[in-house]
Enzyme design. Structure first.
Site, PDB file in Angstrom:
ATOM      1  N   LEU A  38       0.861  -1.188   0.000  1.00 30.09           N
ATOM      2  CA  LEU A  38       0.000   0.000   0.000  1.00 30.09           C
ATOM      3  C   LEU A  38       0.893   1.233   0.000  1.00 30.09           C
ATOM      4  O   LEU A  38       1.865   1.303   0.756  1.00 30.09           O
ATOM      5  CB  LEU A  38      -0.894   0.031   1.246  1.00 30.09           C
ATOM      6  CG  LEU A  38      -2.189  -0.792   1.230  1.00 30.09           C
ATOM      7  CD1 LEU A  38      -2.876  -0.690   2.587  1.00 30.09           C
ATOM      8  CD2 LEU A  38      -3.131  -0.337   0.132  1.00 30.09           C
ATOM      9  N   ASP A  39       0.567   2.213  -0.850  1.00 33.47           N
ATOM     10  CA  ASP A  39       1.300   3.478  -0.847  1.00 33.47           C
ATOM     11  C   ASP A  39       1.171   4.150   0.521  1.00 33.47           C
ATOM     12  O   ASP A  39       0.185   3.928   1.240  1.00 33.47           O
ATOM     13  CB  ASP A  39       0.750   4.423  -1.918  1.00 33.47           C
ATOM     14  CG  ASP A  39       1.146   3.999  -3.322  1.00 33.47           C
ATOM     15  OD1 ASP A  39       2.087   3.194  -3.462  1.00 33.47           O
ATOM     16  OD2 ASP A  39       0.518   4.482  -4.278  1.00 33.47           O
ATOM     17  N   PRO A  40       2.133   5.024   0.891  1.00 32.85           N
ATOM     18  CA  PRO A  40       2.056   5.682   2.205  1.00 32.85           C
ATOM     19  C   PRO A  40       0.743   6.427   2.453  1.00 32.85           C
ATOM     20  O   PRO A  40       0.217   6.393   3.572  1.00 32.85           O
ATOM     21  CB  PRO A  40       3.246   6.651   2.166  1.00 32.85           C
ATOM     22  CG  PRO A  40       4.236   5.964   1.281  1.00 32.85           C
ATOM     23  CD  PRO A  40       3.412   5.288   0.213  1.00 32.85           C
ATOM     24  N   ALA A  42      -2.173   5.690   1.471  1.00 37.75           N
ATOM     25  CA  ALA A  42      -3.303   4.767   1.568  1.00 37.75           C
ATOM     26  C   ALA A  42      -3.442   4.204   2.978  1.00 37.75           C
ATOM     27  O   ALA A  42      -2.468   4.083   3.726  1.00 37.75           O
ATOM     28  CB  ALA A  42      -3.134   3.629   0.563  1.00 37.75           C
ATOM     29  N   ARG A 173      -4.579   4.901  -8.582  1.00 34.94           N
ATOM     30  CA  ARG A 173      -4.365   6.315  -8.910  1.00 34.94           C
ATOM     31  C   ARG A 173      -4.283   6.515 -10.422  1.00 34.94           C
ATOM     32  O   ARG A 173      -4.727   7.545 -10.948  1.00 34.94           O
ATOM     33  CB  ARG A 173      -3.134   6.882  -8.195  1.00 34.94           C
ATOM     34  CG  ARG A 173      -1.855   6.113  -8.350  1.00 34.94           C
ATOM     35  CD  ARG A 173      -0.833   6.559  -7.291  1.00 34.94           C
ATOM     36  NE  ARG A 173       0.221   5.575  -7.130  1.00 34.94           N
ATOM     37  CZ  ARG A 173       1.387   5.623  -7.729  1.00 34.94           C
ATOM     38  NH1 ARG A 173       1.668   6.622  -8.562  1.00 34.94           N
ATOM     39  NH2 ARG A 173       2.290   4.702  -7.515  1.00 34.94           N
TER      40      ARG A 173
END
Length: 289
Positions: A38-40, A42, A173
């Site tokens: 997971l991206d930061p 998120a 995204r």
């Protein structure tokens, strides 16, 4: 020794690696991995695998994932989300019906061009390293599947909440960016919350604070076979059959072809196995050696 699965509700501004590093300290266990980055920015479901359960990581990453994504129309950024630099703004003429009308174009089996700000490697270098130096390179489209895509809520003239159920490898995204392009006004993602991964939902999740405050953090672990709950179980009836499975030897077995959770007579989870043409063979073993 801790073994099992922990479903973390990842907080914003933490990387998936940050969460793993924190839990290695709490459990005093080096063998910890996660099932899908997971991206930061998120938040949400991050399956964590502890001890021998790390053998299940590869299966967790393969399944469907579900997200609630914040789409902001009229804004374009270099990272395709609001953590990046705004590169363009456009007036938004599309309403909710206009947005709904383009979503079927992005549903089903589609091709998606990965973003420059991603960890995909090109000639040994991660794309985001090139992007940070101001470079952009051509990326090949990759096949992904959007199982469902719907508007959950309109928050303002430009902001919407979308529910996305998608395959491994999907950049949500980029999906927001591409939807904005299709509407002619551009778009970017302003929030992302993963609500399901590897068959686990937010109802299964605990926070890092809950893990830190628990008297016995290992009591929060789910058994590793919870990751394979979608497969039927197969209970072995003899010591000889169990020995074959433990030794990785094909076991003659009658039954419908398919993938099974295999248990010993004492109900110890032994392996994920495949039954084909009368023989049971191990896909992956999970018993303690």
């Amino acid at each position: 020794m801790a073994n099992g699965i922990l479903i973390i509700d990842k907080p914003a501004d933490w990387t998936s690696h940050d969460v793993v590093a924190k839990l290695r300290g709490i459990f005093r266990e080096r063998r910890i991995g996660h099932g899908g980055t997971l991206d930061p920015m998120a938040t949400g479901v991050l399956p964590i695998f502890v001890g021998r359960a790390t053998r299940a990581v590869e299966f967790a990453a393969e399944g469907k994932k579900e997200y609630l994504a914040g789409l902001r129309l009229g804004t374009v950024t270099d990272t395709q989300d609001t953590t990046g630099t705004v590169t363009a703004t456009h007036p938004v003429t599309a309403d909710r019906d206009g947005l709904a009308a383009v979503l079927p174009r992005f549903t089903g089996d589609i091709l998606q061009i990965p973003p420059m700000y991603s960890a995909i490697k090109r000639q040994g270098q991660k794309l985001y390293e090139l992007a940070r130096r101001g470079q952009e390179v051509e990326r090949d489209p990759r096949p992904i599947t959007i199982h469902s895509l719907e508007i959950v809520e309109q928050l303002s003239l430009t902001d919407y909440l979308l529910k996305v159920v998608c395959s491994k490898g999907t950049y949500v995204r980029t999906l927001c960016h591409d939807i904005g392009q299709a509407l002619g006004c551009g778009g970017t993602m302003f929030s992302l919350r993963r609500t399901m991964a590897a068959g686990f939902s937010l109802q299964d999740a605990v926070t890092l604070d809950q893990v830190q405050q628990a008297e016995a953090p290992a009591s929060l672990l789910l058994p590793v076979d919870a990751c394979f709950a979608g497969y039927p179980e197969l209970l072995l009836q003899s010591a000889a059959a169990e020995k074959k499975v433990r030794n990785g030897t094909p076991l003659p077995f009658e039954g419908p072809d398919g993938t099974y959770r295999v248990y010993s007579r004492e109900r110890e989870f032994l392996a994920l196995s495949r039954l084909r043409e009368g023989y049971l063979t191990t896909i992956k073993s999970f018993f303690e050696v």
